[in-house]
Design a protein around this motif. Structure first.
Motif, mmCIF file in Angstrom:
data_model
loop_
_atom_site.group_PDB
_atom_site.id
_atom_site.type_symbol
_atom_site.label_atom_id
_atom_site.label_comp_id
_atom_site.label_asym_id
_atom_site.label_seq_id
_atom_site.Cartn_x
_atom_site.Cartn_y
_atom_site.Cartn_z
ATOM 1 N N ARG A 158 -5.652 13.506 10.624
ATOM 2 C CA ARG A 158 -6.941 13.333 9.963
ATOM 3 C C ARG A 158 -8.077 13.222 10.986
ATOM 4 N N GLU A 159 -9.197 13.795 10.653
ATOM 5 C CA GLU A 159 -10.362 13.753 11.545
ATOM 6 C C GLU A 159 -10.892 12.335 11.666
ATOM 7 N N GLY A 160 -11.394 12.001 12.835
ATOM 8 C CA GLY A 160 -11.980 10.678 13.067
ATOM 9 C C GLY A 160 -10.962 9.599 13.334
ATOM 10 N N ARG A 161 -9.695 9.997 13.501
ATOM 11 C CA ARG A 161 -8.650 9.001 13.742
ATOM 12 C C ARG A 161 -8.107 9.072 15.173
ATOM 13 N N GLU A 162 -8.769 9.807 16.005
ATOM 14 C CA GLU A 162 -8.246 10.039 17.355
ATOM 15 C C GLU A 162 -8.145 8.758 18.176
ATOM 16 N N ASP A 163 -9.059 7.801 17.942
ATOM 17 C CA ASP A 163 -9.095 6.590 18.759
ATOM 18 C C ASP A 163 -8.241 5.460 18.191
ATOM 19 N N ILE A 164 -7.622 5.681 17.038
ATOM 20 C CA ILE A 164 -6.862 4.609 16.392
ATOM 21 C C ILE A 164 -5.446 4.544 16.958
ATOM 22 N N GLU A 165 -5.009 3.339 17.278
ATOM 23 C CA GLU A 165 -3.633 3.114 17.723
ATOM 24 C C GLU A 165 -2.816 2.603 16.543
ATOM 25 N N TYR A 166 -1.740 3.301 16.240
ATOM 26 C CA TYR A 166 -0.853 2.904 15.146
ATOM 27 C C TYR A 166 0.401 2.253 15.719
ATOM 28 N N GLN A 167 0.809 1.165 15.099
ATOM 29 C CA GLN A 167 2.039 0.482 15.507
ATOM 30 C C GLN A 167 2.941 0.285 14.291
ATOM 31 N N GLY A 168 4.216 0.552 14.470
ATOM 32 C CA GLY A 168 5.202 0.238 13.444
ATOM 33 C C GLY A 168 5.804 -1.129 13.719
ATOM 34 N N TRP A 169 5.975 -1.919 12.662
ATOM 35 C CA TRP A 169 6.504 -3.279 12.803
ATOM 36 C C TRP A 169 7.654 -3.496 11.826
ATOM 37 N N ALA A 170 8.668 -4.207 12.300
ATOM 38 C CA ALA A 170 9.758 -4.694 11.451
ATOM 39 C C ALA A 170 9.728 -6.216 11.506
ATOM 40 N N VAL A 171 9.597 -6.857 10.346
ATOM 41 C CA VAL A 171 9.511 -8.318 10.282
ATOM 42 C C VAL A 171 10.592 -8.841 9.346
ATOM 43 N N THR A 172 11.362 -9.806 9.802
ATOM 44 C CA THR A 172 12.397 -10.414 8.965
ATOM 45 C C THR A 172 12.380 -11.926 9.117
ATOM 46 N N ASN A 173 12.863 -12.612 8.100
ATOM 47 C CA ASN A 173 12.960 -14.079 8.170
ATOM 48 C C ASN A 173 14.300 -14.525 8.741
ATOM 49 N N THR A 174 15.156 -13.558 9.092
ATOM 50 C CA THR A 174 16.447 -13.911 9.689
ATOM 51 C C THR A 174 16.467 -13.414 11.139
ATOM 52 N N ARG A 175 17.574 -12.881 11.578
ATOM 53 C CA ARG A 175 17.719 -12.483 12.980
ATOM 54 C C ARG A 175 18.043 -11.000 13.096
ATOM 55 N N PHE A 176 17.793 -10.440 14.271
ATOM 56 C CA PHE A 176 18.191 -9.079 14.596
ATOM 57 C C PHE A 176 19.435 -9.115 15.476
ATOM 58 N N GLN B 33 0.822 -1.206 0.000
ATOM 59 C CA GLN B 33 0.000 0.000 0.000
ATOM 60 C C GLN B 33 0.865 1.269 0.000
ATOM 61 N N ILE B 34 0.454 2.276 -0.781
ATOM 62 C CA ILE B 34 1.120 3.577 -0.761
ATOM 63 C C ILE B 34 0.411 4.458 0.253
ATOM 64 N N MET B 35 1.170 5.007 1.199
ATOM 65 C CA MET B 35 0.594 5.845 2.239
ATOM 66 C C MET B 35 1.335 7.172 2.304
ATOM 67 N N LYS B 36 0.551 8.246 2.443
ATOM 68 C CA LYS B 36 1.124 9.590 2.512
ATOM 69 C C LYS B 36 1.687 9.829 3.902
ATOM 70 N N GLY B 37 2.915 10.290 3.965
ATOM 71 C CA GLY B 37 3.519 10.678 5.224
ATOM 72 C C GLY B 37 3.483 12.179 5.393
ATOM 73 N N HIS B 38 3.966 12.662 6.521
ATOM 74 C CA HIS B 38 4.023 14.109 6.769
ATOM 75 C C HIS B 38 4.999 14.762 5.798
ATOM 76 N N CYS B 39 6.090 14.070 5.484
ATOM 77 C CA CYS B 39 7.115 14.634 4.599
ATOM 78 C C CYS B 39 7.049 14.056 3.186
ATOM 79 N N VAL B 40 6.950 12.736 3.060
ATOM 80 C CA VAL B 40 6.928 12.076 1.752
ATOM 81 C C VAL B 40 5.962 10.893 1.816
ATOM 82 N N SER B 41 5.645 10.323 0.653
ATOM 83 C CA SER B 41 4.812 9.121 0.597
ATOM 84 C C SER B 41 5.689 7.881 0.740
ATOM 85 N N HIS B 42 5.100 6.797 1.249
ATOM 86 C CA HIS B 42 5.838 5.560 1.504
ATOM 87 C C HIS B 42 5.045 4.370 0.978
#
Length: 283
Positions: free
Chosen positions: A171-189, A113-122
């Protein structure tokens, strides 16, 4: 378990040496679904071929070959890590695979998915939503067994997440939404990567992280196996299916017709389907 003959040093893929662990081998065979009798038989045969400095890949290959002689999908489950690495070279099959794991946990999932960020799209590899919880997931696929994601990976992913989170929260109507960032890999950290991600509030999922709840355990518990796990398919057949965007064993279970274009004979088709059905059962 019986007493073993000697202590051996094994050579890891990184070149480091470590004591050979009978208990780790037993645990990996048990995770594949092998019975106590099968485990003892395989360990006894492997023990006869151990020598000082033996590469871990040789131990794995021997155990895999012995499991292939057993009924069911024991060998397919045992080769999970290498099967996921066979999903390359592009990252798309791994992203789809990760999405299915989160879908199994009750999330609605969208891939690429393409999502607009504050500075650039991702471009976000996987967006998973469940109620007011929205996960923005970045997938890091690698096909080298000894590769480790260092601290630059969570730094980069966390930075992108914060840029998108800042925009989403405006954005309006998003006050109750919790956003989480995730990093997923098939190897190790690396330890620094884990330390930074934990400190920054980034959620991280690796092959063996978090302990007991890593990618390996999630796959084993869900039955969401990649088609590359199947020992009854050739490398050419697996790549053909991946190119057709068939990533999961369960897709074959639901639609055996997906194999028709491969010109597989009836008897072998039955063997493939038996293994696929067995593999799709959660452990």
């Amino acid at each position: 378990m019986k007493k073993h003959k000697a202590n051996y040093l094994i050579t890891k893929s990184s070149g480091e040496t470590a004591p050979f662990s009978y208990s780790k081998l037993k645990k990996s065979l048990s995770a594949a679904g092998a019975s106590e009798a099968i485990i003892e038989d395989i360990i006894a045969q492997i023990e006869d071929q151990l020598y000082q400095g033996i590469p871990t890949r040789k131990i794995y290959k021997k155990a895999f070959a012995l499991l292939k002689r057993k009924p069911g999908a024991l060998a397919a489950r045992y080769k999970l890590k290498s099967a996921i690495m066979e999903l390359g070279p592009s990252g798309y099959p791994f992203e789809r695979f990760v999405g299915e794991i989160f879908k199994e946990q009750g999330y609605n999932v969208a891939v690429g998915q393409i999502m607009k960020g504050h500075c650039v799209s991702h471009e976000v590899d996987v967006v998973a939503t469940r109620g007011n919880l929205h996960l923005l997931i970045e997938c890091k696929f690698h096909n080298q067994a000894n590769y480790q994601c260092d601290v630059k990976t969570p730094l980069y992913i966390h930075s992108r997440f914060r840029d998108m989170e800042t925009e989403l929260k405006k954005r309006e109507g998003r006050e109750d939404i919790e956003y989480q960032g995730w990093a997923v890999t098939n190897t190790r950290f690396t330890s620094d990567a884990i330390a930074y991600g934990t400190c920054a509030g980034l959620h991280m999922l690796g092959w063996n992280f978090p302990e007991g709840r890593g990618l390996k355990e999630l796959v084993e518990q869900s039955g969401i196996h990649p088609i590359t796990s199947l020992t009854t398919l050739t490398s050419f057949e697996k790549q053909h299916l991946l190119q057709e965007k068939v990533v999961l064993c369960k897709e074959i279970c639901h639609s055996p017709a997906l194999l028709e274009d491969l010109g597989i004979g009836t008897e072998r088709l039955h063997r493939i389907m038996r293994e696929a059905y067995d593999l799709c059962q959660p452990s």
